[in-house]
Motif scaffolding. Sequence first.
Motif, short mmCIF file in Angstrom:
data_model
loop_
_atom_site.label_atom_id
_atom_site.label_comp_id
_atom_site.label_asym_id
_atom_site.label_seq_id
_atom_site.Cartn_x
_atom_site.Cartn_y
_atom_site.Cartn_z
N THR A 114 35.16 -15.35 -60.54
CA THR A 114 35.48 -14.93 -59.37
C THR A 114 34.16 -14.76 -58.18
OG1 THR A 114 35.36 -12.86 -59.97
CG2 THR A 114 37.65 -13.41 -60.24
N ILE A 115 34.81 -14.58 -57.12
CA ILE A 115 33.43 -14.43 -56.30
C ILE A 115 33.62 -13.72 -54.75
CG2 ILE A 115 33.55 -16.23 -55.00
CD1 ILE A 115 30.17 -16.64 -54.80
N ASP A 116 33.04 -12.78 -54.03
CA ASP A 116 33.69 -12.31 -53.34
C ASP A 116 33.04 -12.68 -51.65
OD1 ASP A 116 34.94 -10.65 -54.50
OD2 ASP A 116 34.69 -9.10 -53.76
N THR A 117 33.58 -12.68 -50.86
CA THR A 117 32.91 -12.28 -49.73
C THR A 117 32.65 -10.95 -48.99
OG1 THR A 117 35.40 -12.83 -47.98
CG2 THR A 117 33.80 -14.89 -48.63
N THR A 118 31.29 -10.48 -48.63
CA THR A 118 31.23 -9.37 -47.80
C THR A 118 30.18 -9.08 -46.60
OG1 THR A 118 31.43 -8.42 -50.45
CG2 THR A 118 30.56 -7.26 -48.91
N VAL A 119 30.78 -8.80 -45.72
CA VAL A 119 30.66 -7.61 -44.27
C VAL A 119 30.26 -6.39 -44.99
CG1 VAL A 119 30.88 -7.58 -42.00
CG2 VAL A 119 32.33 -9.11 -43.28
N PHE A 120 28.53 -6.41 -44.66
CA PHE A 120 28.04 -4.77 -45.15
C PHE A 120 27.07 -4.58 -43.12
CE2 PHE A 120 25.39 -8.51 -46.30
CZ PHE A 120 23.70 -7.39 -46.78
N GLN A 121 26.37 -3.49 -43.48
CA GLN A 121 25.79 -2.57 -42.81
C GLN A 121 24.35 -3.36 -42.99
OE1 GLN A 121 27.10 -1.78 -39.76
NE2 GLN A 121 25.04 -1.71 -39.01
N LEU A 122 23.25 -4.44 -41.66
CA LEU A 122 22.17 -4.68 -42.68
C LEU A 122 21.15 -3.37 -42.60
CD1 LEU A 122 21.48 -7.60 -43.22
CD2 LEU A 122 20.46 -7.69 -41.42
N THR A 123 20.38 -2.89 -43.56
CA THR A 123 19.09 -2.42 -43.53
C THR A 123 17.99 -3.34 -43.53
OG1 THR A 123 19.62 -2.00 -46.03
CG2 THR A 123 21.11 -0.42 -44.38
N GLU A 124 17.25 -2.13 -44.32
CA GLU A 124 15.74 -3.22 -44.49
C GLU A 124 15.32 -3.26 -45.76
OE1 GLU A 124 12.22 -2.14 -42.14
OE2 GLU A 124 12.67 -0.21 -42.10
N GLY A 125 16.25 -3.10 -46.81
CA GLY A 125 16.47 -3.45 -47.60
C GLY A 125 17.50 -4.69 -48.15
N LEU A 126 17.21 -5.00 -49.20
CA LEU A 126 18.01 -6.49 -49.81
C LEU A 126 18.67 -6.57 -49.80
CD1 LEU A 126 17.18 -10.21 -50.25
CD2 LEU A 126 16.58 -9.06 -52.00
N ASP A 127 19.87 -6.30 -48.63
CA ASP A 127 21.56 -6.74 -49.47
C ASP A 127 21.68 -5.09 -49.56
OD1 ASP A 127 21.26 -9.55 -48.17
OD2 ASP A 127 21.43 -10.00 -50.28
N ALA A 184 23.87 -1.41 -30.24
CA ALA A 184 24.02 -0.19 -30.69
C ALA A 184 24.64 0.01 -31.78
CB ALA A 184 25.20 -0.52 -29.50
N HIS A 185 24.96 -0.91 -32.23
CA HIS A 185 26.39 -0.61 -33.52
C HIS A 185 25.02 -1.29 -34.42
CE1 HIS A 185 29.95 0.72 -32.02
NE2 HIS A 185 29.55 0.24 -30.97
N GLY A 186 24.14 -1.54 -34.43
CA GLY A 186 22.59 -2.47 -35.05
C GLY A 186 23.38 -4.02 -35.52
N TRP A 187 23.35 -4.29 -37.03
CA TRP A 187 23.55 -5.29 -37.59
C TRP A 187 24.39 -5.30 -38.77
CZ3 TRP A 187 21.11 -10.38 -35.48
CH2 TRP A 187 20.08 -10.03 -34.53
N ILE A 188 25.20 -6.17 -38.69
CA ILE A 188 26.08 -6.48 -40.06
C ILE A 188 26.12 -8.33 -40.13
CG2 ILE A 188 28.06 -5.00 -39.08
CD1 ILE A 188 30.03 -7.32 -38.72
N ASN A 189 26.06 -8.37 -41.92
CA ASN A 189 25.65 -9.41 -42.36
C ASN A 189 27.10 -10.22 -43.70
OD1 ASN A 189 23.11 -10.22 -45.37
ND2 ASN A 189 24.37 -11.39 -43.29
N LEU A 190 27.34 -11.13 -42.99
CA LEU A 190 28.40 -12.34 -43.92
C LEU A 190 27.31 -12.10 -45.25
CD1 LEU A 190 31.55 -12.48 -44.65
CD2 LEU A 190 30.63 -14.95 -43.14
N HIS A 191 28.05 -12.10 -46.25
CA HIS A 191 27.20 -11.83 -47.64
C HIS A 191 28.36 -12.37 -48.73
CE1 HIS A 191 23.83 -11.93 -50.67
NE2 HIS A 191 24.79 -11.85 -51.29
N PHE A 192 28.30 -13.85 -49.58
CA PHE A 192 28.93 -14.24 -50.73
C PHE A 192 28.91 -13.84 -51.71
CE2 PHE A 192 28.01 -17.50 -46.98
CZ PHE A 192 29.05 -17.34 -46.40
#
Length: 311
Positions: free
Chosen positions: A129-142, A99-107
């Motif tokens: 520095t570096i981040d951890t990012t939670v984003f909504q997955l789409t068909e495009g690369l990240d 229902a809410h699609g997919w989310i991705n954890l990216h470093f």
Amino acid sequence: MRIVFAGTPAAATPSLEALHHSRHDVCAVVTRNDAPQGRKRVLTPSPVAQTAAELGIPLIKANRLDDDVTARVAALDADLGVIVAYGGLVRAPLLATPAHGWINLHFSALPTWRGAAPVQRALINGDTTIDTTVFQLTEGLDEGDIWRSSSTRIAPDETAGELLTRLARSGADDLVAAVDGIEDGTLTPRAQAGTPTYASKLALADGALDLSEPLSAVYNRFRGVTPEPGAHVLVDGERFKIHAAEQGDDHIPRLPPGSFDMVDGRVLLGTGSSPLVLTRVQPSGKPAMNAADWWRGQQGRPLAAQVGESA
């Protein structure tokens, strides 16, 4: 929420465990098929598969998220899909199945270092520095909107393996917080802003150290390719692996690029500026060993590593 989790390597297991122990229900785990491991090439479940089995979560094993996987996920009636380093693309119609699609954890701090190896490329690049990012997955690369991100400083001597382990743990907390916020409606996604950079998967050749470069560049590459695909130079035309090394200090005498020496009990390898201090090495056809033991075994034989780009 009912969650379908997709992931494969050890870096994904803290996220799976954190979600399992949260208020949400991980109803199934998707992971890649068992793969041959070790010298005897024994078929071995992925780290995520092993963790899911320990937690009693149903498994879907597949190397491609095809129509069969899509149908099996759809039958679960999940609210949200979560993916952490699965190792395959999620495409429509699977993207729209929960229902809410997919989310991705990216470093990384998206859109910086989109792609398969953000931690490794960040270290090779000398990022601090570096981040951890939670984003909504789409068909495009990240390319999807960001739900949550946090930043951390990179320790000057951290390798990719060490940093990835640390980010996997802290990122698991960010991931659970993002899932909570999506369910509660307290988070609002924001579009990515800035010029994208890309972090392609590393190949064996990426581990080659160019000893004509200054020490900072050589050491950053060493950090970025350790433990995989592994740092190496060519000695007598054979791959000489460097498992552990240090940047040293300003008091170490310079050596010609590619030259080996021992000074004050430390094995040195010359670069375009100050030497790299070797602590654990592996000559071709030999087991890994303490660098000082290797050096003593050469009994004064003149040695040099290839200077410039090598494979």
